[in-house]
Design a protein around this motif. Sequence first.
Motif, PDB file in Angstrom:
ATOM      1  N   UNK A 260       2.890 -41.005 -20.422  1.00 20.79           N
ATOM      2  CA  UNK A 260       2.583 -39.999 -19.397  1.00 20.79           C
ATOM      3  C   UNK A 260       3.179 -38.648 -19.767  1.00 20.79           C
ATOM      4  N   UNK A 261       2.390 -37.587 -19.570  1.00 21.24           N
ATOM      5  CA  UNK A 261       2.863 -36.230 -19.831  1.00 21.24           C
ATOM      6  C   UNK A 261       2.313 -35.299 -18.758  1.00 21.24           C
ATOM      7  N   UNK A 262       3.205 -34.740 -17.959  1.00 23.60           N
ATOM      8  CA  UNK A 262       2.813 -33.808 -16.903  1.00 23.60           C
ATOM      9  C   UNK A 262       2.397 -32.474 -17.525  1.00 23.60           C
ATOM     10  N   UNK A 263       1.326 -31.880 -17.023  1.00 22.80           N
ATOM     11  CA  UNK A 263       0.967 -30.550 -17.491  1.00 22.80           C
ATOM     12  C   UNK A 263       2.010 -29.544 -17.020  1.00 22.80           C
ATOM     13  N   UNK A 264       2.278 -28.528 -17.812  1.00 24.25           N
ATOM     14  CA  UNK A 264       3.387 -27.607 -17.487  1.00 24.25           C
ATOM     15  C   UNK A 264       3.091 -26.734 -16.273  1.00 24.25           C
ATOM     16  N   UNK A 265       4.185 -26.247 -15.655  1.00 24.37           N
ATOM     17  CA  UNK A 265       4.071 -25.197 -14.654  1.00 24.37           C
ATOM     18  C   UNK A 265       4.052 -25.627 -13.210  1.00 24.37           C
ATOM     19  N   UNK A 266       4.029 -26.916 -12.926  1.00 25.79           N
ATOM     20  CA  UNK A 266       3.989 -27.350 -11.527  1.00 25.79           C
ATOM     21  C   UNK A 266       5.393 -27.322 -10.925  1.00 25.79           C
ATOM     22  N   UNK A 267       5.466 -26.942  -9.664  1.00 27.90           N
ATOM     23  CA  UNK A 267       6.737 -26.914  -8.932  1.00 27.90           C
ATOM     24  C   UNK A 267       6.575 -27.709  -7.648  1.00 27.90           C
ATOM     25  N   UNK A 268       7.687 -28.118  -7.073  1.00 25.13           N
ATOM     26  CA  UNK A 268       7.646 -28.895  -5.838  1.00 25.13           C
ATOM     27  C   UNK A 268       6.994 -28.103  -4.706  1.00 25.13           C
ATOM     28  N   UNK A 269       6.169 -28.802  -3.922  1.00 28.25           N
ATOM     29  CA  UNK A 269       5.439 -28.266  -2.775  1.00 28.25           C
ATOM     30  C   UNK A 269       4.316 -27.305  -3.175  1.00 28.25           C
ATOM     31  N   UNK A 270       3.931 -27.295  -4.451  1.00 27.36           N
ATOM     32  CA  UNK A 270       2.786 -26.485  -4.878  1.00 27.36           C
ATOM     33  C   UNK A 270       1.498 -27.145  -4.387  1.00 27.36           C
ATOM     34  N   UNK A 271       0.579 -26.387  -3.759  1.00 33.85           N
ATOM     35  CA  UNK A 271      -0.694 -26.966  -3.315  1.00 33.85           C
ATOM     36  C   UNK A 271      -1.533 -27.431  -4.509  1.00 33.85           C
ATOM     37  N   UNK A 272      -2.161 -28.587  -4.360  1.00 37.06           N
ATOM     38  CA  UNK A 272      -3.090 -29.094  -5.370  1.00 37.06           C
ATOM     39  C   UNK A 272      -4.371 -29.533  -4.679  1.00 37.06           C
ATOM     40  N   UNK A 273      -5.434 -29.628  -5.446  1.00 42.10           N
ATOM     41  CA  UNK A 273      -6.734 -30.007  -4.908  1.00 42.10           C
ATOM     42  C   UNK A 273      -7.205 -31.306  -5.547  1.00 42.10           C
ATOM     43  N   UNK A 274      -7.958 -32.072  -4.788  1.00 41.71           N
ATOM     44  CA  UNK A 274      -8.523 -33.319  -5.290  1.00 41.71           C
ATOM     45  C   UNK A 274      -9.275 -33.055  -6.597  1.00 41.71           C
ATOM     46  N   UNK A 275      -8.997 -33.868  -7.602  1.00 42.91           N
ATOM     47  CA  UNK A 275      -9.646 -33.723  -8.891  1.00 42.91           C
ATOM     48  C   UNK A 275      -8.965 -32.765  -9.841  1.00 42.91           C
ATOM     49  N   UNK A 276      -7.874 -32.124  -9.404  1.00 44.07           N
ATOM     50  CA  UNK A 276      -7.161 -31.184 -10.265  1.00 44.07           C
ATOM     51  C   UNK A 276      -6.509 -31.933 -11.431  1.00 44.07           C
ATOM     52  N   UNK A 277      -6.595 -31.348 -12.597  1.00 42.02           N
ATOM     53  CA  UNK A 277      -6.066 -31.931 -13.835  1.00 42.02           C
ATOM     54  C   UNK A 277      -4.550 -31.741 -13.864  1.00 42.02           C
ATOM     55  N   UNK A 278      -3.800 -32.816 -13.570  1.00 45.12           N
ATOM     56  CA  UNK A 278      -2.359 -32.720 -13.409  1.00 45.12           C
ATOM     57  C   UNK A 278      -1.568 -33.167 -14.632  1.00 45.12           C
ATOM     58  N   UNK A 279      -2.066 -34.172 -15.318  1.00 45.68           N
ATOM     59  CA  UNK A 279      -1.270 -34.782 -16.385  1.00 45.68           C
ATOM     60  C   UNK A 279      -2.190 -35.534 -17.338  1.00 45.68           C
ATOM     61  N   UNK A 280      -1.590 -36.104 -18.372  1.00 47.12           N
ATOM     62  CA  UNK A 280      -2.310 -36.944 -19.325  1.00 47.12           C
ATOM     63  C   UNK A 280      -1.559 -38.245 -19.516  1.00 47.12           C
ATOM     64  N   UNK A 281      -2.307 -39.304 -19.828  1.00 47.95           N
ATOM     65  CA  UNK A 281      -1.694 -40.542 -20.292  1.00 47.95           C
ATOM     66  C   UNK A 281      -2.650 -41.203 -21.274  1.00 47.95           C
ATOM     67  N   UNK A 282      -2.424 -42.463 -21.634  1.00 43.53           N
ATOM     68  CA  UNK A 282      -3.233 -43.109 -22.674  1.00 43.53           C
ATOM     69  C   UNK A 282      -4.702 -43.256 -22.271  1.00 43.53           C
ATOM     70  N   UNK A 283      -4.982 -43.180 -20.981  1.00 43.83           N
ATOM     71  CA  UNK A 283      -6.373 -43.310 -20.528  1.00 43.83           C
ATOM     72  C   UNK A 283      -7.096 -41.979 -20.498  1.00 43.83           C
ATOM     73  N   UNK A 284      -6.362 -40.868 -20.664  1.00 44.48           N
ATOM     74  CA  UNK A 284      -6.981 -39.548 -20.608  1.00 44.48           C
ATOM     75  C   UNK A 284      -6.372 -38.695 -19.514  1.00 44.48           C
ATOM     76  N   UNK A 285      -7.128 -37.734 -18.985  1.00 45.62           N
ATOM     77  CA  UNK A 285      -6.610 -36.860 -17.933  1.00 45.62           C
ATOM     78  C   UNK A 285      -6.263 -37.636 -16.662  1.00 45.62           C
ATOM     79  N   UNK A 286      -5.152 -37.255 -16.043  1.00 43.66           N
ATOM     80  CA  UNK A 286      -4.748 -37.801 -14.746  1.00 43.66           C
ATOM     81  C   UNK A 286      -5.070 -36.744 -13.704  1.00 43.66           C
TER      82      UNK A 286
END
Length: 315
Positions: A260-286
């Motif tokens: 697992x690898x989180x994409x850079x730049x996220x901070x606590x309580x930051x708004x996110x939207x359904x389907x937003x590309x947050x991270x990667x793992x062996x299966x691809x984008x999370x």
Amino acid sequence: MNRIIGTYTGPGHGALVVVLGAVHGNEPAGVRALEEVFRMLEREPGVNPNFTFQGKLMGLIGNQAAFAEGKRFIHCDLNRLWTPVNLRRIHQARPEELRTEDRELLELLHVIRAEIQSYRPEALVILDLHTTSAQGGLFCIPSDGAASLRLAKEMHAPVILGMLDGLDGTLLHFAAGNHFEIDGYPKHALGVAFESGQHEDPLSVSRSIAAIINCLRACGCIQPEDVDSRHETILRSFADHLPKVTRLRHIHHIRPGDDFSMRPGYVNFQPIQRGEYLADDVTGPVLAPEDGLILMPLYQPQGTDGFFVVKELEL
């Protein structure tokens, strides 16, 4: 290194407040805060002749071995081991079979129960101090129950409801079940976890100090006007811009081999939207499973939770 950072006992009997820092060894702010709080309590009678303390405070280092090495843990997460199954395994194991965190748990259990047996408090309060790898991580997690929620609200930080529903084996679970009980004491037990900010942020220490003092006030150990300091102002100024109460909606659990690898730049309580590309793992984008606020995005090599999603509640 002594596991017991300090103790402070008042002339009047009251609650036993046990505060832990470095249950995750790479989170030193809680330990530094406890050291300062004990210095503040020792100085207070000299500057405030009316100062009184009701009850007892004990400060502990949670994971000594990991704290000494600056790691979250050595073999496994100490804050996931407090289950009946694990306790039975640890108690039945031979000494050479015990992992580092197994021994840490046994020592913590012994120290806290010995203090309960000696002090025989009617109430036990566990305050578990933490920090996060991402910026902006100021919030409070109550265990189940109205008393824990009331205490969490006295911390003057955002309250996260339902956080323990998706986790197992935390210190808060154990405290809430009154599993520290020995010889019929304590009659009541509750726990609260307090996240004071990013691991290396010096203000995380100040916010942890404010949380300890607020906890002592809420438990009746000290009066509202006592042990006043600039730390409460620092805490409130940071918390004013954050949501007051949120509820857990999702946990992204990391399995062995996920890479697992989180994409850079996220901070606590930051708004996110359904389907937003947050991270990667062996299966691809999370992708984000729903709209909400991201909490505790993982930016450190150790950990089993990639991120949490919470939603703000209307008060």
